[in-house]
Design an enzyme around this catalytic site. Structure first.
Site, PDB file in Angstrom:
ATOM      1  CE  LYS A   1       0.728   1.225   4.289  1.00  0.00           C
ATOM      2  NZ  LYS A   1       1.725   2.877   4.988  1.00  0.00           N
TER       3      LYS A   1
ATOM      4  CG  LEU B   1       6.078  -0.295   0.867  1.00  0.00           C
ATOM      5  CD1 LEU B   1       7.650  -0.740  -0.274  1.00  0.00           C
ATOM      6  CD2 LEU B   1       5.473   1.096  -0.732  1.00  0.00           C
TER       7      LEU B   1
ATOM      8  N   GLY C   1       4.352  -6.569   6.099  1.00  0.00           N
ATOM      9  CA  GLY C   1       3.460  -7.360   6.844  1.00  0.00           C
ATOM     10  C   GLY C   1       2.075  -6.938   7.315  1.00  0.00           C
TER      11      GLY C   1
ATOM     12  CG  ASP D   1      -0.568   0.732   8.116  1.00  0.00           C
ATOM     13  OD1 ASP D   1      -1.465   1.257   8.819  1.00  0.00           O
ATOM     14  OD2 ASP D   1       0.284   0.303   8.197  1.00  0.00           O
TER      15      ASP D   1
END
Length: 272
Positions: free
Chosen positions: A14, A97, A100, A132
């Site tokens: 992301k 990004l 995980g 996230d």
């Protein structure tokens, strides 16, 4: 004998197309305001579930240490299946990004698919293992608030034409915890436009306003040489840090990666 399953999936990285922090909460977390977007860089997961005693074995092409998948499995508390996960990491670790977190969401979606957990449990587990992670259960494009658990899915930006980005990956990672600890209260809520406004500018492909609204509060606490590289790109393109770094991106017509409409994609599902 019980049933065995094999699920093969992709979990996508992301970007934070904008990321602001509005304040620090009483629970110690920070209140974020962000526009999240999945891109075509992905990890691959091959998950096998069979009869067993609740063991989880993870094999990966990189040293992943105490992986977030262990945290997911502990919360699931399943004692009659063994799980083997082969994890091919392509998303750089510690770069902002969400690699995980996307892996955790992929694992949760796989466990829901085979009936080990319910949809309601999926979201609760996601919220517990990482800020996230809930976004990746929805994926695509979303406005994200709270500490990351308030997800407002919007129509994927892929429905409004192609958007391409280049990623720049410094050879060091940045501790998210440390980055948050360096933020000052006077910097909170200083984004030039809201995530909702930025989303509308993407929909109308207003690149001048996209450039103006591409913002990340954590650029205030990164090394000066990294900031200079981002600002150099920003002269010509919408560009910013993603997450707390160290990865940064630039929106370009000939970019290597594209926006994608999902966070997790199941490519194969076998039951035996």
């Amino acid at each position: 004998m019980g049933e065995s399953y094999r699920i093969v999936l992709r979990t996508y990285a992301k970007l934070n197309l904008c990321l602001d922090v509005l304040g620090k909460r009483q629970d110690g977390y920070h209140e974020i305001n962000s526009l999240f977007q999945n891109i075509s860089l992905f990890d691959e997961m091959d998950i096998t579930l069979s009869d067993g005693k609740g063991k989880l074995l993870i094999n990966s092409n990189v040293n992943i240490g105490n992986n977030i998948l262990n945290s997911v499995w502990e919360l699931v508390n399943c004692d009659n299946k063994n799980v083997y996960v082969n994890l091919q990491k392509n998303i750089p670790m510690g770069g902002g990004l969400g690699g995980g977190s996307s892996n955790a969401a992929g694992f949760i979606i796989a466990l829901e698919k085979v009936g080990i957990i319910s949809k309601e449990q999926s979201l609760k587990i996601a919220q517990k293992v990482g800020s996230d992670v809930p976004f990746f259960l929805f994926g695509g494009t979303a406005i994200v608030k709270g500490r990351g658990e308030v997800i407002l899915p919007v129509e994927p930006l892929t429905n409004f034409g192609k958007f391409k980005v280049d990623l720049h990956l410094p050879n060091f990672s940045i501790s998210t915890k440390e980055a948050y600890s360096k933020l000052k209260a006077e910097w909170f809520g200083k984004a030039p436009i809201t995530p909702e406004e930025l989303y509308d500018f993407y929909k109308t492909r207003n690149f001048e306003m996209i450039k103006k609204g591409t913002y990340n509060i954590f650029e205030r606490v990164i090394p000066m040489d990294l900031l200079e590289k981002i600002e150099s790109l920003r002269r010509d393109f919408p560009a910013a840090l993603t997450g707390s770094g160290s990865t940064y991106f630039a929106l370009k017509e000939d970019g290597k990666y594209s926006f994608v409409p999902k966070g997790v994609e199941i490519n194969a599902f076998e039951k035996s």
